[in-house]
Every structure is written in C-alpha cells, then in structure tokens.
Design a protein around this motif. Structure first.
Motif, PDB file in Angstrom:
ATOM      1  N   ASN A 184      23.998 -23.324  43.446  1.00 31.65           N
ATOM      2  CA  ASN A 184      23.231 -22.222  44.379  1.00 31.65           C
ATOM      3  C   ASN A 184      21.898 -22.217  44.791  1.00 31.65           C
ATOM      4  OD1 ASN A 184      25.857 -22.766  45.766  1.00 31.65           O
ATOM      5  ND2 ASN A 184      26.295 -20.297  44.612  1.00 31.65           N
ATOM      6  N   ARG A 185      21.153 -21.842  43.587  1.00 29.74           N
ATOM      7  CA  ARG A 185      19.604 -21.485  43.833  1.00 29.74           C
ATOM      8  C   ARG A 185      19.226 -22.965  43.262  1.00 29.74           C
ATOM      9  NH1 ARG A 185      19.400 -19.596  39.176  1.00 29.74           N
ATOM     10  NH2 ARG A 185      20.355 -17.341  39.055  1.00 29.74           N
ATOM     11  N   GLY A 186      19.005 -23.528  43.278  1.00 32.31           N
ATOM     12  CA  GLY A 186      18.421 -25.185  43.323  1.00 32.31           C
ATOM     13  C   GLY A 186      18.212 -25.070  44.674  1.00 32.31           C
ATOM     14  N   GLN A 187      20.295 -25.280  45.331  1.00 26.60           N
ATOM     15  CA  GLN A 187      19.777 -25.691  46.673  1.00 26.60           C
ATOM     16  C   GLN A 187      18.989 -24.864  47.701  1.00 26.60           C
ATOM     17  OE1 GLN A 187      23.853 -25.787  48.079  1.00 26.60           O
ATOM     18  NE2 GLN A 187      24.628 -27.180  46.714  1.00 26.60           N
ATOM     19  N   SER A 188      19.341 -23.757  47.430  1.00 29.13           N
ATOM     20  CA  SER A 188      18.171 -23.064  47.788  1.00 29.13           C
ATOM     21  C   SER A 188      16.052 -22.944  47.998  1.00 29.13           C
ATOM     22  CB  SER A 188      18.107 -21.273  47.946  1.00 29.13           C
ATOM     23  OG  SER A 188      17.500 -20.470  48.368  1.00 29.13           O
ATOM     24  N   GLN A 189      16.019 -23.245  47.195  1.00 30.42           N
ATOM     25  CA  GLN A 189      14.756 -23.529  46.358  1.00 30.42           C
ATOM     26  C   GLN A 189      14.422 -24.934  47.414  1.00 30.42           C
ATOM     27  OE1 GLN A 189      14.642 -24.104  42.759  1.00 30.42           O
ATOM     28  NE2 GLN A 189      14.810 -21.339  41.816  1.00 30.42           N
ATOM     29  N   HIS A 190      15.686 -25.913  46.874  1.00 32.10           N
ATOM     30  CA  HIS A 190      15.462 -27.366  47.562  1.00 32.10           C
ATOM     31  C   HIS A 190      15.469 -26.857  49.476  1.00 32.10           C
ATOM     32  CE1 HIS A 190      15.717 -31.055  49.213  1.00 32.10           C
ATOM     33  NE2 HIS A 190      16.848 -31.033  50.172  1.00 32.10           N
ATOM     34  N   ILE A 191      15.810 -25.976  50.132  1.00 26.86           N
ATOM     35  CA  ILE A 191      15.728 -25.612  51.358  1.00 26.86           C
ATOM     36  C   ILE A 191      14.522 -25.117  51.707  1.00 26.86           C
ATOM     37  CG2 ILE A 191      16.826 -23.732  53.382  1.00 26.86           C
ATOM     38  CD1 ILE A 191      19.670 -24.464  52.177  1.00 26.86           C
ATOM     39  N   ASP A 192      13.587 -24.170  51.294  1.00 28.15           N
ATOM     40  CA  ASP A 192      12.502 -24.112  50.917  1.00 28.15           C
ATOM     41  C   ASP A 192      11.175 -24.899  50.560  1.00 28.15           C
ATOM     42  OD1 ASP A 192      14.046 -21.123  51.062  1.00 28.15           O
ATOM     43  OD2 ASP A 192      13.597 -20.622  49.334  1.00 28.15           O
ATOM     44  N   ARG A 193      11.469 -25.355  50.189  1.00 29.20           N
ATOM     45  CA  ARG A 193      10.748 -26.790  49.889  1.00 29.20           C
ATOM     46  C   ARG A 193      10.957 -27.850  50.975  1.00 29.20           C
ATOM     47  NH1 ARG A 193      11.937 -31.695  46.707  1.00 29.20           N
ATOM     48  NH2 ARG A 193      10.012 -33.417  46.387  1.00 29.20           N
ATOM     49  N   VAL A 194      11.814 -27.843  51.720  1.00 29.50           N
ATOM     50  CA  VAL A 194      11.582 -28.945  52.805  1.00 29.50           C
ATOM     51  C   VAL A 194      11.506 -27.964  54.191  1.00 29.50           C
ATOM     52  CG1 VAL A 194      13.374 -30.111  54.107  1.00 29.50           C
ATOM     53  CG2 VAL A 194      14.312 -29.653  52.082  1.00 29.50           C
ATOM     54  N   LEU A 195      12.070 -27.002  54.281  1.00 28.94           N
ATOM     55  CA  LEU A 195      11.107 -26.267  55.232  1.00 28.94           C
ATOM     56  C   LEU A 195       9.303 -26.085  55.487  1.00 28.94           C
ATOM     57  CD1 LEU A 195      13.918 -23.345  55.964  1.00 28.94           C
ATOM     58  CD2 LEU A 195      13.682 -25.363  57.385  1.00 28.94           C
ATOM     59  N   GLN A 196       8.989 -26.028  54.040  1.00 28.26           N
ATOM     60  CA  GLN A 196       7.790 -25.887  54.225  1.00 28.26           C
ATOM     61  C   GLN A 196       6.839 -27.279  54.218  1.00 28.26           C
ATOM     62  OE1 GLN A 196       6.082 -24.829  49.624  1.00 28.26           O
ATOM     63  NE2 GLN A 196       4.380 -24.111  50.455  1.00 28.26           N
ATOM     64  N   SER A 197       7.682 -28.242  53.999  1.00 24.12           N
ATOM     65  CA  SER A 197       7.108 -28.827  53.736  1.00 24.12           C
ATOM     66  C   SER A 197       6.897 -29.760  55.817  1.00 24.12           C
ATOM     67  CB  SER A 197       8.137 -30.920  53.529  1.00 24.12           C
ATOM     68  OG  SER A 197       7.339 -31.945  53.373  1.00 24.12           O
ATOM     69  N   VAL A 198       8.663 -29.520  56.229  1.00 25.03           N
ATOM     70  CA  VAL A 198       8.432 -29.723  58.216  1.00 25.03           C
ATOM     71  C   VAL A 198       7.346 -28.872  58.539  1.00 25.03           C
ATOM     72  CG1 VAL A 198      10.504 -30.809  57.827  1.00 25.03           C
ATOM     73  CG2 VAL A 198      10.537 -28.401  58.411  1.00 25.03           C
ATOM     74  N   GLY A 199       6.809 -28.120  58.153  1.00 27.21           N
ATOM     75  CA  GLY A 199       5.968 -26.783  58.673  1.00 27.21           C
ATOM     76  C   GLY A 199       4.388 -27.606  58.661  1.00 27.21           C
ATOM     77  N   SER A 200       4.214 -27.943  57.808  1.00 27.98           N
ATOM     78  CA  SER A 200       2.851 -28.413  57.340  1.00 27.98           C
ATOM     79  C   SER A 200       2.817 -30.193  58.120  1.00 27.98           C
ATOM     80  CB  SER A 200       2.496 -28.641  55.742  1.00 27.98           C
ATOM     81  OG  SER A 200       1.407 -29.694  55.799  1.00 27.98           O
ATOM     82  N   GLY A 201       1.255 -29.342  59.009  1.00 31.86           N
ATOM     83  CA  GLY A 201       1.348 -30.480  59.926  1.00 31.86           C
ATOM     84  C   GLY A 201      -0.063 -31.761  59.539  1.00 31.86           C
ATOM     85  N   ARG A 202      -0.179 -31.380  57.895  1.00 30.25           N
ATOM     86  CA  ARG A 202      -0.453 -32.793  57.361  1.00 30.25           C
ATOM     87  C   ARG A 202       0.466 -34.091  55.958  1.00 30.25           C
ATOM     88  NH1 ARG A 202      -3.414 -28.353  56.831  1.00 30.25           N
ATOM     89  NH2 ARG A 202      -3.087 -28.179  54.583  1.00 30.25           N
ATOM     90  N   ALA A 203       1.763 -32.914  55.426  1.00 28.68           N
ATOM     91  CA  ALA A 203       2.638 -33.130  54.186  1.00 28.68           C
ATOM     92  C   ALA A 203       3.535 -35.045  54.965  1.00 28.68           C
ATOM     93  CB  ALA A 203       3.801 -32.565  53.947  1.00 28.68           C
TER      94      ALA A 203
END
Length: 321
Positions: free
Chosen positions: A5-24
């Motif tokens: 669950n911790r790994g999935q939670s960290q993955h979700i944070d990473r994905v949302l951070q990426s899609v929130g970036s205008g440059r990624a």
C-alpha cells in the motif's frame, strides 16, 4: 500501512506530481502517456476496480471479425509461450482496440493473471487503463516495455509488459502482441530479451498474414537495411504490385495505408535488365500461337491478327528463335 500500500501511495503521488507539471510531458514519452491518461482520458491512478471486460457476445464478435488472423497467429503464440511460459510469463494477443482476444498462460499462473485482469475480453486500451504495455503500444504505434512502476494505475505497478504492434496487409495496426509478468524478481535485462522475442514473433505473424492475404500473387522479398519489419511485395501475374507490407510501403514511399495505386514491380525494383510482366505475357502469347501452328510463322501471325513481318520483328525483340 503495508509495504504494498505504501508503494502504491508513493506511486500515486509521483504520477500526480508529473501530470501537474507543465514540462514533464515534453521531456519524456512516459510522462506524456501519463498526461494523456490523466487529462485526455480522465483516469484516476488510485482507482482500484478491475479492468473492464467486454461481455461474451462482444468478445465473440471481435474474435469472429479476426478469425483468419487468429488462426494464422495461433502457432506463433504457442511457439513464443513455449519459450517464455516456464518463467511465469503469459502471452496475450489483442485487437486494435486493446481488447484481449487470445491468451497463453500456464495453469499454475492462470489465477494470478486473472486477478491482474490479464484474460480474454479484458480492455487494456490506454483510454481504459492508462499507461500500460498494450494500450500505450497501440496509442503510440511502437514497440515498448512498461516495467512495473511505469504503469499509470497504482494497482498495475507489480507487472512488467513487453509489447509490439502488428500491422495488417493494408498498412494499419490490427493487433498488439503482449508478454506480461507479475514476478517481482523479473529484471529489466530479462525484459529486454523478451522484448526481442516479442518483436520477432509480431513480425512473423505480420509476414504470415500478408502471405495468406495474397494467395494467388508472387511474393517478392526486397532488401532493406532496416530491421523494422519484413519488406514484402505481392505481385500479380501482370507484374503489377497489388500489396505491400507496412515496411515495404515505407521503404518504397508507397501509400501508407489502404489500397495501392497500380505500379509495375519492375519499375519499383529497378530491374531494367529483366523482362517486364508485359513482355513475359507477350512472349507467352507468341509461343502459344507458334505451338498451335506447329511452328508455321504465317499461320501463327494470322491467329494473332498481325502481319508475318510484324510477328518476325516481335519474335526477334522477344528473343524467340
């Protein structure tokens, strides 16, 4: 919170951070796929429900529409599974929409694959599942591997998926070939080995399908410095090209998709020293007329509707003694 669950939670944070970036998305194909999954398809990486599965009648219709293709592909799927099935991998073949039409997996792994949604009828398009081997292969029309946490959905990060598109005789993508594994110890080096086998099998299926689509034609194998696929031309009895694989269309700058404009094969292949299809047909007609006339040139000329002198000139040009 468990490690999973911790790994999935960290993955979700990473994905949302990426899609929130205008440059990624501009810097990475993977980030661009994540962006499509989020912005275009409106998918939540934290979604936990299983992949969608088409109903039995829908699957039957899809399989019937590709019945001949599936028959041709089946031996190659068996061969590929024979090479990698012992390692806990499964082989899947989808249609162009990303719906699984055929599958190979061991009895021991069947329950695991079903729990991951890797089964006939499952919809693995990018629109349904976000970034994944099958869906992103079809969306980007290229061979790729989506390894574990490169998936968009957090519930899919335990899998590795190696995929290659398969092109039909009309130059369009008709299917995706996938090898998936949920083994935690599967390394990227092993994935690269499987990648090569997937690509080779996809090209074999493509070649066999092309040959079966032109049973009455002569299949010409052309040279190519590129290893992207077989360069095959289907040529009819009049020396006209009636079909070309996707790689042949690219190499010879033919129509990318659909029917081909009529072209003599000798023109395309540059074989100026060889007799053209028309010359071969003319030689055959003259030889038939001479044979029927018992070698009498005057009688053969009358049968062909030409003068004796004209026939002699044709015979000389065609190299007929």
């Amino acid at each position: 919170m468990t490690g999973q669950n911790r790994g999935q939670s960290q993955h979700i944070d990473r994905v949302l951070q990426s899609v929130g970036s205008g440059r990624a998305a501009a810097r990475s194909r993977l980030a661009a796929s994540w962006q499509r999954s989020f912005a275009k398809h409106g998918l939540d990486p934290a979604r936990r429900d299983d992949p969608g599965v088409v109903d039995e009648s829908g699957l039957r219709l899809r399989r019937e529409a590709m019945e001949r293709f599936l028959q041709i592909a089946a031996p190659k799927l068996d061969q590929l599974f024979g090479l990698i099935g012992h390692s806990g991998c499964g082989v899947l073949l989808t249609d162009a929409g990303g719906v699984v039409l055929d599958q190979r997996c061991s009895d021991a792994d069947a329950a695991v694959f079903r729990s991951w949604g890797l089964m006939q009828g499952a919809d693995w398009s990018e629109a349904a599942e976000g970034t994944n081997g099958i869906g992103t292969c079809l969306a980007e029309v290229r061979q790729l591997t989506i390894h574990r946490d490169e998936h968009y959905m957090a519930r899919n990060i335990g899998m590795s998926c190696m995929d290659a598109p398969i092109y039909g005789p009309d130059g369009k993508v008709v299917a995706a070939l996938d090898v998936s594994s949920a083994r935690a110890d599967q390394t990227e080096a092993f994935n690269r080995l499987i990648e090569a086998m997937v690509a080779q099998t996809a090209r074999q299926i493509e070649t066999d399908t092309f040959r079966a689509s032109f049973p009455a034609a002569r299949i010409v194998v052309a040279d190519s410095d590129d290893t992207g696929g077989a360069v095959l031309l289907a040529v009819d009895s009049d020396d006209i090209i009636v079909g070309a694989t996707r790689e042949a269309r690219r190499c010879f700058e033919l129509e990318a998709h659909g029917p081909l404009a009529p072209r003599p094969a000798s023109d395309l292949l540059g074989r100026e020293d060889e007799a053209t299809g028309f010359e071969r047909a003319e030689r055959a007609a003259v030889n038939r007329a001479l044979a029927r006339a018992g070698g009498n040139v005057s009688e053969a000329a009358r049968a062909l509707g030409v003068g004796r002198a004209t026939l002699y000139r044709r015979m000389k040009r065609l190299g007929i003694g």
